[in-house]
Every structure is written in structure tokens, then in C-alpha cells.
Design a protein around this motif. Structure first.
Motif, mmCIF file in Angstrom:
data_model
loop_
_atom_site.group_PDB
_atom_site.id
_atom_site.type_symbol
_atom_site.label_atom_id
_atom_site.label_comp_id
_atom_site.label_asym_id
_atom_site.label_seq_id
_atom_site.Cartn_x
_atom_site.Cartn_y
_atom_site.Cartn_z
ATOM 1 N N ASN A 129 -47.749 -37.536 46.082
ATOM 2 C CA ASN A 129 -49.261 -36.061 45.038
ATOM 3 C C ASN A 129 -49.059 -36.317 42.893
ATOM 4 O OD1 ASN A 129 -50.861 -34.931 45.966
ATOM 5 N ND2 ASN A 129 -49.141 -33.297 47.053
ATOM 6 N N ALA A 130 -47.906 -37.032 43.284
ATOM 7 C CA ALA A 130 -47.391 -37.272 41.749
ATOM 8 C C ALA A 130 -48.393 -38.396 40.839
ATOM 9 C CB ALA A 130 -46.600 -37.188 41.511
ATOM 10 N N GLN A 141 -52.036 -37.684 41.098
ATOM 11 C CA GLN A 141 -52.740 -36.827 40.097
ATOM 12 C C GLN A 141 -52.492 -37.796 38.799
ATOM 13 O OE1 GLN A 141 -53.091 -33.800 40.508
ATOM 14 N NE2 GLN A 141 -52.485 -32.440 38.818
ATOM 15 N N GLY A 142 -51.449 -39.109 38.613
ATOM 16 C CA GLY A 142 -51.529 -39.470 37.877
ATOM 17 C C GLY A 142 -52.524 -40.352 37.196
ATOM 18 N N ILE A 143 -53.284 -40.769 38.510
ATOM 19 C CA ILE A 143 -54.215 -41.877 38.637
ATOM 20 C C ILE A 143 -55.791 -41.622 38.045
ATOM 21 C CG2 ILE A 143 -55.618 -43.581 40.277
ATOM 22 C CD1 ILE A 143 -52.804 -44.690 41.561
ATOM 23 N N LEU A 144 -55.978 -39.874 38.609
ATOM 24 C CA LEU A 144 -57.231 -39.433 38.597
ATOM 25 C C LEU A 144 -56.962 -38.720 37.134
ATOM 26 C CD1 LEU A 144 -57.155 -37.181 42.079
ATOM 27 C CD2 LEU A 144 -58.274 -39.909 41.184
ATOM 28 N N THR A 145 -55.985 -38.251 36.285
ATOM 29 C CA THR A 145 -55.954 -38.203 34.992
ATOM 30 C C THR A 145 -56.171 -39.247 34.219
ATOM 31 O OG1 THR A 145 -53.739 -38.191 35.352
ATOM 32 C CG2 THR A 145 -54.251 -35.419 35.074
ATOM 33 N N GLN A 202 -46.826 -40.293 33.441
ATOM 34 C CA GLN A 202 -46.483 -38.934 33.177
ATOM 35 C C GLN A 202 -45.960 -37.804 33.806
ATOM 36 O OE1 GLN A 202 -50.175 -37.463 30.871
ATOM 37 N NE2 GLN A 202 -49.323 -37.913 28.611
ATOM 38 N N GLN A 203 -47.216 -38.079 35.571
ATOM 39 C CA GLN A 203 -46.691 -37.035 36.051
ATOM 40 C C GLN A 203 -45.454 -38.208 36.745
ATOM 41 O OE1 GLN A 203 -48.400 -34.510 37.498
ATOM 42 N NE2 GLN A 203 -49.915 -35.071 35.522
ATOM 43 N N ILE A 204 -44.758 -39.378 36.692
ATOM 44 C CA ILE A 204 -43.391 -39.258 37.732
ATOM 45 C C ILE A 204 -42.562 -38.971 36.485
ATOM 46 C CG2 ILE A 204 -41.814 -40.977 37.395
ATOM 47 C CD1 ILE A 204 -44.373 -43.296 38.120
ATOM 48 N N GLN A 222 -41.725 -36.002 37.818
ATOM 49 C CA GLN A 222 -40.675 -34.671 38.516
ATOM 50 C C GLN A 222 -39.329 -35.058 38.345
ATOM 51 O OE1 GLN A 222 -41.770 -34.393 42.057
ATOM 52 N NE2 GLN A 222 -44.018 -34.351 41.129
ATOM 53 N N ILE A 223 -38.875 -36.000 37.566
ATOM 54 C CA ILE A 223 -37.478 -35.826 37.343
ATOM 55 C C ILE A 223 -37.929 -35.106 36.398
ATOM 56 C CG2 ILE A 223 -36.208 -37.374 35.966
ATOM 57 C CD1 ILE A 223 -37.730 -39.888 36.653
#
Lengths: 291, 350
Positions: free
Chosen positions: A5-6, A9-13, A254-256, A259-260
Motif C-alpha cells: 500500500n505504501a 501510495q508513494g508511486i502515485l504521489t 517518504q512512504q517507506i 512505515q518505519i
């Protein structure tokens, strides 16, 4: 699954960030000016859209149709008056004028609109609805639409730059300004067109960001300008599609990071930027190292 | 003082190279008198005035550093707030571990100079506009990194320890003297730096970088030294900021507004002159004090004035004075003096 999911989301942003970045890259490629007020102008577009929606109650997407051309024209005027006179006086003056413009816009917005955050299209179904892939992946429609718009904009820019007369003029002036002048191009007019394109795209980005998140007077610098710059550097200076790649890398990083550790979202993106700066300063798409 | 060995030909025509047009002993004595009077202020004026002056000292130090970087080394940094914040946080960290904040000030300044080295390594390859934004991103990164540590206040900040039991009047006096000392040392440092060989290299870079390189000037090394010195200066100013505010908050000390203020003060006063930041800081303080109740207005006007001056009076307010009167309070240039037929000295300025 949260990771998938993250990453999605990151690819789309990345599409949103590409909208921020392509204007900055265009202005630097053509005019060799780093527009420090780039993000603030996007926020102005967002506020104008908010104002138009509040005053006339048109649907949100109609405000885009109005604001983007208006900002493009404003970009042309701004370039031919303020930025050109700064360019005539040198690099330092240009940076100071851009910084001054950024501060004036930001504090002007702060003074007249207060520091409250504002959103665009808060109740719209486009903004709030999402669809599911499988049982655990949730994707918001808004981001998909923004990504599609970004790809369309980049395709349009690529076609314009390669196919049309003004596009060729822009590329000529970007390659060698004096030679283009010798061939009869009015470089100031060409600069104006490039600035109009830059401001039009970043206005679109600003409105998109207002729908995706919130706008406040400092969003222009804190978010839009820095993310645009990071996307340009990661993707590679001088490459339009590189801005999309850079935006995607930034978004995924950013999304990774989020997640961390939820508060490490921004830091993760900037660390990737610094890594690219050290390891491959010409960016991911450039073929040879730049001086 | 002559930097040119006198040959017979030169002696015949009477050329001399001097460092200043007029006798500098007077301006030196004048500067010393000003510093002494300023040092006596805590005995003479109310604490409200000294608080305003501490603010002015911080801005003047920052402006002098930005002037050194942009006016002489050609480095336009929009990320100096990183050092302001680091200076404040180094003082905080040392104070948490028991050091007096005033004793921590010089240590924090030196630590900022050390921190400047890896930061320079990261951004030194970039030029002009991209260098500017990269320093901004770097400053944002430093702030985000520091905000991770809740032991030094995290995202909200914390008060500066080490002041319990301090007499308030004494505290304001010590803060004032710390600010004055930092400013005097910063300006003295910049003046001595520019009078030295490094200053000669920097002036050469300022005038024409390619020509400087072909003459053998070590441009990269000079720029790095300037970046480190500016880091020390901005860090010291940040330390004074922390002491004067008695607390350290990341949003306040890492705010890009500091860079905007130091840049505008320098531009308005006059880039590339040591006197410029003084004038610029005065303009800034006047604007801030008169428009204080109107919140963001003083920054709007400051920005507009900076834009106008950058476009129409490139050498700033001091440049306007300098062009008319050829006045240099801080002589760092070179004058070529000769005698014409009437025996009166004629000067060519460089």
C-alpha cells in the motif's frame, strides 16, 4: 500488505511531485534561474481557486480551468517584468529577487489570510472515495487522477517542446541563447512562454495539493519548493520525464520512511536526496556527469 | 605599508601601495569608542533596550556572515538557519549536561564549524541557484533529524536549563555582553580575514572566478574556509539566540526566516562591503520596531525594499554613500598612490 500500500501510495504521489517539479526544471533549463518563489506561486494559485470557489460556488474542477490559464499569463508577465530585469543584472540579483518574492508572497498570504490551513474540495467524492485492489490494498481515486493528469501534462509538454514552433524555440534558447538570438528568436518572449508553462503547471500542482492535503502560507516553501527541487535532482537536471521518476522515488522513499517510523516521512525523502547528491549527482536519468 | 618592493623606476615615479585612503587610526579609535560605549549600556539603559540590541547583534552577526559568503565567495546560501539552529542546540545539549550556557557558547560555535565540513562536502559540487536550494534542503534535514530526539525537546522544544538562581538583571547584562562580544568578534574576524591573503583570493573570486583560478588561487579551498567561518559565526549567533530566549524550539531556531533576514539586511545595506551589514541591520531593526504590531508587514516591506535595492541600487545603501564619499570605515582594499606634477597625491582605487 501495508508496505505494498505504501509503495503504491508513494508511486502515485510521485505524479503530484512531478507537477511541482516540471515547472522548476523548465525554468532552470531555459532561463538558468532557480525560481525560489516557485512553490509560493503554487500556493497563490490554490488560494485564488479557494477564493473563486467561495465567491462563485462553481464546481471545484471549473476553478482549475480558470486559475491555471490566469496563472500562466501571470507567469508570462512576471517573467518579462521582474525576473527579466533581475536576470539582466546577474545571478545573485536573480536569487535575491526570487527570495524576496517568496518572502513577500508568503508573508502577504500570512497577513491577509492568516496561518490557518485551507483545503480545496473537502467534501467531494473524488477526494474522499477510493477503490480496492484485492482485499487489503486501498487506493484513493484522487491520487490516481492526479497521477494521470501529471502524465498527461508531461506528455503535452514533451509534444509541445518537440513538435511545435515555440517548443523548438524554447529548446533552442535553452541550448544556446546567443545562437538562438542570431537566428532571430526573441529570447525574452521565449523566456516568457517558458515561465507561463512553468507557472501553469505548478498552479495545477498547487490546486491538486490543496485537494490532496491542505494549503497554508508556508506550504509553498516547506513542501512544494523543496519537494520539487529534490525530485528534479533525483531524476536528473534537464529531463522532463526525470522529474516524474524523481517524484516517484521521493514519494516511495517518504512512504517507506513513514512505515518505519511515522515521523520520519520527510527525513527519509531528504536522506535519499542527499544519497543521490553524493553518489550520482547528475541524477538517475542523466547519462553523463554534469560539471 | 607597502606591498610592492621599491625599484628605482617605481621610486622615480613615486608609486606606493597603501591599504587605505585616509588615516585609519581615527576610524579604529572611533570603532573602539563605539564598542566601549555599547559595553556600558547595561549600566545606563533599561533592559528593554538591551533586549532589542541583543536582537540587533544577532542579525548583524548573521548579516556579516552572509555578506562574507555571498559578497566575497559567491556562495548564496538559503540554509544558514541550519547553523543558527545547531548553535542553539549545541548550547542546549551542553546546558542539559551541566555546563553554563555562557561557557557553552564558544564550544557551540566551534562545533558548528566542525559540522560545516560534512555539510560542505555534500553541497559543494552545486552551483548558484541549486546550491542555494540544496542548503535549504540540508537545513530542513538537520531540523528533522534533531526533532527526533525527545531528550532535547523533540518537535516542541524545551527551556534552556542552567539559569536557576541567576539574578535577572545580571542575566540580561550577561546576555547583552555575550551578544556584543559575538558581534565584535564576528566583525573583527571578517575584517581580518578580508585583509589577509584569503581576503585577496576572495576578492579575486568575487571579481572573476575564472581569472582567479588561472592566477593560481585555490578557489575551492577558499570557499570551504568561508563556509566554515560562516558556520561558526551563524552558530555563535544561534547560541546567543538560545540564551536570549531562554528556550530552544526547532521551528524558531531553524526557521528559514533567519536566512531571509540576514540576506535582506546585507543586500539593503550593501553586499560586498563590511559596513553594509551594519546599515542593513539598522534598517531591519527600525522596520521591525516600528511595524512590530503589524506582524508580517515588516517582512513584506523588508522583502520589497530588498528587491528594489537589488534591482536599482546594486551596491546597497552603503554603496550609495561609498560612491559619493569614497568612505571606507573598514579598509580592506588597496590604494595606488602617486604624486603628480604638483606634488599632490592622486589615488587610483582598486
Amino acid at each position: 500488505m501495508a508496505w505494498v500500500n505504501a509503495i503504491i501510495q508513494g508511486i502515485l504521489t510521485g505524479g503530484l511531485y512531478a507537477l511541482f517539479a516540471c515547472g522548476l526544471s523548465l525554468m532552470f533549463g531555459v532561463m538558468k534561474v532557480v525560481n525560489l518563489a516557485h512553490g509560493d506561486l503554487a500556493v497563490v494559485a490554490g488560494y485564488v481557486a479557494i477564493g473563486i470557489i467561495a465567491a462563485t460556488h462553481v464546481p471545484v474542477l471549473w476553478s482549475v480551468v480558470v486559475v491555471v490559464p490566469v496563472m500562466a499569463v501571470a507567469g508570462y508577465v512576471l517573467q518579462r517584468t521582474l525576473i527579466q530585469s533581475a536576470l539582466n543584472r546577474g545571478v545573485l540579483t536573480t536569487l535575491i529577487v526570487a527570495l524576496g518574492l517568496s518572502m513577500v508572497i508568503e508573508n502577504g498570504l500570512l497577513q491577509f489570510f492568516s496561518a490557518d490551513t485551507r483545503g480545496i474540495g473537502a467534501g467531494m467524492s473524488l477526494v474522499t472515495s477510493s477503490f480496492s485492489l484485492g482485499s487489503q490494498i486501498q487506493i484513493g481515486w484522487l491520487l490516481v487522477v492526479i497521477f494521470a493528469v501529471a502524465v498527461a501534462v508531461l506528455l503535452g509538454l514533451q509534444y509541445f517542446l518537440s513538435g511545435s514552433r515555440y517548443g523548438r524555440l524554447i529548446r533552442a534558447v535553452a541550448d544556446d541563447q546567443e545562437a538562438a538570438q542570431l537566428s532571430g528568436a526573441d529570447y525574452r518572449h521565449v523566456f516568457g512562454i517558458a515561465a507561463a508553462l512553468a507557472l501553469g503547471t505548478v498552479a495545477l500542482g498547487g490546486i491538486a495539493y490543496g485537494m490532496y492535503s491542505d494549503l497554508d502560507p508556508t506550504t509553498g516553501t516547506d513542501t512544494i519548493l523543496l519537494f520539487a527541487f529534490v525530485a528534479v535532482v533525483i531524476g536528473g537536471l534537464g529531463s522532463l520525464w526525470g522529474t516524474l521518476l524523481g517524484g516517484i522515488v521521493l514519494g516511495v522513499a517518504q512512504q517507506i520512511g513513514a512505515q518505519i517510523n511515522i515521523s520520519d516521512e520527510l527525513l527519509a525523502g531528504y536522506i535519499v536526496f542527499l544519497a543521490v547528491l553524493v553518489l550520482r549527482p547528475q541524477g538517475l536519468t542523466a547519462r553523463r556527469a554534469q560539471s | 605599508m607597502s606591498l610592492v618592493t621599491d625599484t628605482a623606476a617605481r621610486q622615480a615615479t613615486g608609486w606606493r601601495v597603501t591599504r587605505s585612503h585616509r588615516n585609519v587610526a581615527w576610524t579604529g579609535a572611533g570603532a573602539l569608542a563605539v564598542v566601549v560605549v555599547l559595553a556600558l549600556f547595561p549600566y545606563i539603559v533599561y533592559s528593554g533596550t538591551t533586549a532589542i540590541l541583543v536582537q540587533a547583534f544577532i542579525v548583524l552577526t548573521l548579516a556579516s556572515m552572509w555578506n562574507l559568503m555571498a559578497g566575497y565567495a559567491g556562495l548564496v546560501s538559503v540554509g544558514q538557519q541550519a547553523f543558527v539552529g545547531l548553535g542553539a542546540y549545541f548550547v542546549l545539549i551542553l546546558a542539559i549536561h551541566g555546563t553554563s550556557p555562557f561557557a557553552a557558547l564558544p564550544v557551540a560555535a566551534v562545533a558548528c564549524g566542525v559540522a560545516a565540513l560534512p555539510m560542505w562536502w555534500l553541497v559543494s559540487r552545486l552551483r548558484s541557484g541549486y546550491f542555494a536550494i540544496a542548503t535549504w534542503v540540508l537545513a530542513a534535514t538537520v531540523m528533522l533529524f534533531i526533532e527526533r530526539f525527545s531528550s532535547i525537546g523533540g518537535g516542541t522544544g524545551m527551556p534552556l536549563p542552567g539559569f536557576t538562581g541567576f539574578n535577572p538583571t545580571l542575566l540580561t547584562a550577561y546576555t547583552y555582553w555575550a551578544g556584543l562580544a559575538v558581534t565584535v568578534l564576528a566583525m573583527l574576524g571578517v575584517y581580518l580575514l578580508l585583509r589577509s591573503r584569503l581576503g585577496l583570493v576572495l576578492t579575486a573570486i568575487r571579481d572573476d572566478e575564472v581569472a582567479a583560478r588561472t592566477s593560481g588561487a585555490r578557489v575551492g579551498l577558499a570557499r570551504m574556509l568561508v563556509f566554515v567561518v560562516a558556520g561558526v559565526g551563524c552558530g555563535a549567533a544561534g547560541a546567543v539566540l538560545a540564551i536570549s530566549q531562554l528556550q530552544v524550539q526547532p521551528d524558531a531556531v531553524f526557521n528559514v526566516q533567519w536566512t531571509a533576514e540576514m540576506a535582506f539586511a546585507t543586500i539593503i545595506g550593501g553586499l560586498g562591503t563590511i559596513e553594509g551589514p551594519i546599515i542593513g541591520t539598522a534598517v531591519y531593526m527600525v522596520l521591525q520596531q516600528t511595524l512590530a504590531s503589524y506582524n508580517a508587514w515588516y517582512l513584506i516591506i523588508l522583502g520589497l525594499v530588498a528587491i528594489l535595492i537589488a534591482l536599482f541600487a546594486r551596491r546597497g545603501l552603503w554603496g550609495l554613500v561609498d560612491e559619493r564619499l569614497h568612505l571606507r570605515l573598514f579598509p580592506v582594499g588597496y590604494w595606488l598612490r602617486t604624486e603628480n606634477g604638483n606634488g599632490r597625491p592622486r589615488s587610483l582605487r582598486r
